[in-house]
Design a protein around this motif. Structure first.
Motif, PDB file in Angstrom:
ATOM      1  N   ALA A  84     -10.935  -3.936   1.240  1.00 46.95           N
ATOM      2  CA  ALA A  84      -9.891  -2.713   1.879  1.00 46.95           C
ATOM      3  C   ALA A  84      -9.946  -3.585   3.510  1.00 46.95           C
ATOM      4  CB  ALA A  84     -10.643  -1.754   2.361  1.00 46.95           C
ATOM      5  N   VAL A 109      -4.734   2.136   3.413  1.00 47.34           N
ATOM      6  CA  VAL A 109      -5.745   2.057   2.684  1.00 47.34           C
ATOM      7  C   VAL A 109      -7.071   3.428   2.820  1.00 47.34           C
ATOM      8  CG1 VAL A 109      -8.461   0.659   2.013  1.00 47.34           C
ATOM      9  CG2 VAL A 109      -6.828  -0.154   2.677  1.00 47.34           C
ATOM     10  N   TYR A 115      -3.514   2.115  -0.573  1.00 48.10           N
ATOM     11  CA  TYR A 115      -3.893   1.813  -1.589  1.00 48.10           C
ATOM     12  C   TYR A 115      -5.189   2.796  -1.384  1.00 48.10           C
ATOM     13  CZ  TYR A 115      -1.466  -2.674  -1.866  1.00 48.10           C
ATOM     14  OH  TYR A 115      -0.449  -3.449  -2.051  1.00 48.10           O
ATOM     15  N   GLY A 148       0.392  -1.230  -0.324  1.00 51.58           N
ATOM     16  CA  GLY A 148      -0.204   0.083   0.078  1.00 51.58           C
ATOM     17  C   GLY A 148       0.335   0.885  -0.160  1.00 51.58           C
ATOM     18  N   ARG A 161      -6.512  -3.380   5.012  1.00 49.12           N
ATOM     19  CA  ARG A 161      -6.251  -3.176   6.547  1.00 49.12           C
ATOM     20  C   ARG A 161      -5.434  -4.357   7.889  1.00 49.12           C
ATOM     21  NH1 ARG A 161     -10.656   0.276   5.477  1.00 49.12           N
ATOM     22  NH2 ARG A 161      -9.295   2.958   5.028  1.00 49.12           N
TER      23      ARG A 161
END
Length: 847
Positions: A670, A680, A654, A652, A674
């Motif tokens: 997501a 994210v 992202y 990431g 995470r």
């Protein structure tokens, strides 16, 4: 807001028939459907009652009262119907007496009448024999269900008990539709003449039918008792194995093999050569109807010619053809058929209600668990004989069982036992030698007057069609041996395909497919049709790199008369591409934006906010390739997408984007990213409903949401954005009713529309939505930007986050979108680009 009128629906043909029987014979036990299970484990009546109440709350037909209006039967859905379990405590009785008491009480419960005016038309009785042992008796009325529906109810009861026993809130997917919807569609189909062709088939098929009946032990009484009883025996394992093997060897289903054997027995017993046996089909041809509760089951009349010189193998072939034709014409409600067929007068039930045959397999009768309690099915008790004889084969964990439900007014148990034993003996004989004639088959007449009765079939397959693959030649037009084709012909064909896809008469060769109003579904359709027309594959990923007519022409080696009006970038070799990745803008130093199965909006985003930012789409579907998500859970599907994302951007941060079900998938992706330690920054979704939100709405709002959806789709028809046939295709009911398939057969339409509107990824989308509906996302972190289309409900009482409030930890920004207008100036896309682009550009997403 004023409350609407109570939901009312017309009744189906079957319900109207059952209602007339209720009026003629109040309390007729033959209209009951009884099943029972042994409960093994701690018996908790209060928990069971809570679970059954939730089951009743889920299905409108269980909360329906039946009334007559202007001479027509009407279903009126009540918002609530109180449910109570009848608990009979037998723990004080000596163990030897408990089974006898349970049997007697079970028979009484199965035959006890319903009040059809008072819902719910469902009863549960628990006969408790010990703290950890009981019988659960389930009885429903045919106005509200059938045997298949009873098993659906028990599966849901078990799932709800699982959750309640753990102190959790049950979250079952909403039923795809309610039975009242089906009733409305069936009535509309019949009124429009949809059944005319199949009705003519049945009238012709049964023309000249004699009133076939088997001998009985006694004449029917002047006042029938309407009692029923069941005799059964286990089929020896060797006979069952030989029968299954013989059926496979002849290319027959177990049902067809058993039916042909039963017809041979009826011929030898009765002396008739024109044999008629009825059977039942579940009436749930579409997968979505399997979980809908209601009386869908339908009856088929199977007519077979039997003569002494007929070989069993020939009778089996005829039976296979008969069953196949009957299934093809199975949409006609049996009640319509009985109204049209005239049989000689008789004091018996008549040929269409005389002898029945059915096969039930173990998947249909599978044991299950409800929390800490095991549910084990065991032979049902007859509420009342619906026919003279009902013979059926039932597969259980211990093997196959042959049973016969019969009318004791007509038959002695000894005669019925002879019927069942003779049937099993004939199965063994014809399995060993299918070439024997019916006259040569072993047959010992019964000692007394014989008997007969019938029961039902869940499903039977039509005769398989063999295809000689070696005889089929496939020519690839790209093959070096294929004859050369004039460039002008190829160019004209390509331009016509492009015009149809973008719905534009004179599109510039260099204009982007998406600027012209194209979307992902149309892109998939276009590349598939190009493959059909040119025999060359243009992958979606390569197409998205240069989504122009000129780019396609270069890829296909076609020279356009006008020449490309914009620079054309090469496609490269399809063999090197990863079709799962759709590049929109090149890599950059800023946070990448990733679209989940959605790219058309990303092209507009890249135009205004794509500088120094990698923008790409990921997907798991390519026309002509298996999608591989069947049987996977929603989190497992999300993990597959993460694997693709990491192949492009291993770490990431992202930013994710998705529409509708793909938006829900983006939120699950997501969450997993995470949890794995990646950042994210933001998730942007459009019309993404939390999977459980619709069923969390109250009764009124659920109905209003359904009406709102239909209303908006009709508006699109009126605006000529879709055809009326495409509108019908959006609904499971139209697909399940057979209306669209009938229209194809009659030549009214070329093909039946798909449920999702996409003929090339319909199965992928339906599978994905099914996985979503079985999921309950939790622990999602924000920020999230939710866009609501103009068709999204927005009245008071509807959560504008569509159920994500309290689920998303962080900010949820909600924006209303204007109506879409396909083309380069689509205001809906512009709205997303403006708000989404500004947020990622200013870095507000990280805040």
């Amino acid at each position: 807001m004023s409350l609407p009128e109570p939901l009312e629906f017309g009744a189906t043909c079957a319900q109207a028939c059952y209602w007339r029987r209720c009026q003629r014979s109040p309390g007729d036990p033959c209209l009951n459907i009884a099943a029972r299970w042994r409960l093994e484990g701690p018996i908790q009546i209060a928990l069971m009652e809570r679970a059954w109440q939730q089951v009743v709350d889920r299905h409108e037909v269980l909360r329906t009262e039946f009334v007559e209006q202007d001479g027509q039967l009407v279903q009126r859905v009540l918002p609530h119907a109180q449910f109570r379990i009848r608990h009979v405590d037998l723990r004080g009785a000596p163990p030897p007496e408990q089974e006898a008491l349970s049997e007697r009480l079970g028979r009484e419960e199965a035959a006890a009448p319903f009040d059809p005016f008072r819902p719910p038309l469902l009863r549960i009785t628990v006969l408790q024999q010990a703290d950890d042992r009981a019988h659960m008796l389930l009885t429903t009325h045919h106005l509200a269900g059938d045997c298949w529906a009873n098993l659906t109810l028990v599966r849901e009861f078990a799932a709800i008990c699982d959750a309640l026993s753990l102190g959790a809130t049950p979250h079952l997917p909403d039923p795809p539709m309610q039975f009242g919807d089906f009733a409305s569609w069936q009535n509309a189909w019949l009124a429009a003449g949809g059944a005319a062709a199949v009705e003519q088939y049945w009238i012709k098929r049964l023309d000249g039918l004699a009133n076939f009946m088997v001998p009985t032990d006694r004449a029917p009484p002047a006042h029938p008792t309407r009692r029923g009883d069941i005799f059964g025996m286990m089929v020896p394992a060797g006979v069952a194995e030989a029968t299954l093997a013989a059926a496979r060897a002849r290319g027959a289903t177990f049902f067809a093999f058993g039916l042909a054997t039963f017809a041979a027995l009826l011929h030898r017993w009765s002396g008739h050569q024109d044999i008629l046996v009825t059977t039942q089909i579940a009436g749930r041809d579409e997968l979505e109807l399997e979980t809908v509760v209601g009386p869908f089951i339908n009856t088929l009349a199977l007519r077979m010619a039997c003569a002494p010189e007929t070989r069993f193998a020939d009778l089996l072939d005829e039976t296979l053809a008969t069953v196949g034709e009957a299934l093809e014409n199975g949409a006609l409600p049996f009640e319509k058929l009985t109204d049209r067929i005239t049989l000689p007068a008789s004091d018996r039930r008549g040929a269409l209600h005389g002898v029945n045959f059915q096969v039930l397999n173990s998947a249909f009768l599978k044991d299950t668990r409800a929390g800490a309690v095991a549910l084990r099915g065991f032979p049902s008790l007859s509420p009342g004989a619906k026919r003279d004889l009902d013979v059926y084969l039932v597969e259980r964990e211990v093997g196959w069982r042959a049973q016969c439900e019969y009318d004791p007014d007509l038959f002695d148990e000894a005669t019925v036992a002879w019927v069942v034993r003779s049937f099993v003996e004939l199965l063994a004989a014809v399995s060993a030698d299918p070439a024997r004639t019916l006259a040569d088959l072993p047959f010992t007449p019964p000692m007394g007057a014989p008997s007969g009765a019938g029961r039902r079939l869940q499903s039977a397959a039509a005769r398989p069609v063999a295809v000689d693959v070696a005889a089929v030649e496939v020519m690839d037009s790209a093959s070096p041996d294929a004859p050369a084709e004039d460039n002008s012909v190829r160019a004209e064909r390509l331009v016509q395909l492009w015009r149809a896809a973008v719905r534009c008469d004179d599109p510039p060769p260099g204009a982007s497919f998406f600027e012209l109003g194209g979307d992902s579904m149309r892109a998939a359709r276009l590349v598939a049709r190009i493959h059909d027309a040119f025999g060359q594959r243009v992958g979606l990923a390569r197409f998205f790199q240069n989504p122009t007519l000129a780019g396609l022409a270069e890829r296909l080696g076609v020279e356009l008369d006008s020449g490309p009006s914009a620079p054309v970038t090469g496609y490269g070799d399809d063999g090197d591409e990863d079709w799962r990745i759709m590049e929109v803008s090149p890599r950059g130093s800023r946070t990448p934006v990733i679209g989940v199965n959605s790219v058309e909006t990303l092209f507009a985003l890249a135009r205004d906010f794509g500088e120094d930012r990698h923008i790409f789409g990921v997907r798991l579907f390519e026309p002509g390739k298996p999608h591989g998500i069947a049987g996977k859970t929603f989190p497992e599907i999300a993990a597959d997408y993460i694997e693709v994302i990491r192949a492009v951007e291993p770490k990431g941060p992202y930013i994710l984007f998705g529409l509708c079900v793909h938006g829900v998938l983006a939120l699950e992706i997501a969450r997993q990213l995470r949890d794995a330690g990646d950042v994210v920054e933001m998730v942007c979704v459009v019309n993404a409903w939390h999977p459980t939100y619709a069923r969390r709405l109250n009764f009124l709002n659920r109905q209003l949401v359904r009406l709102n959806d239909v209303s908006w789709n009709l508006r699109r028809v009126f605006r000529r954005e879709k055809t009326f046939v495409e509108f019908l295709g959006n609904y499971r009911l139209a697909q399940a009713s057979g209306l669209l398939q009938l229209a194809v057969r009659l030549g009214l339409i070329d093909r039946a529309p798909t449920r999702t509107g996409s003929e090339f990824n319909d199965d992928f989308l339906l599978t994905l939505m099914q996985a979503r509906d079985a999921c309950e996302p939790r622990g999602v972190s924000g920020p999230v930007m939710q866009f609501l289309g103009p068709d999204t409900p927005k009245w008071p009482g509807i959560d504008r986050t569509l159920g994500w409030k309290g689920v998303v930890n962080g900010a949820i920004h909600v924006h209303d979108m204007p109506p879409a207008r396909p083309g380069p100036d689509d205001p809906g896309v512009a709205c997303i680009v403006t708000h989404f682009g500004r947020m990622i550009e200013t870095g507000a997403a990280r805040g």
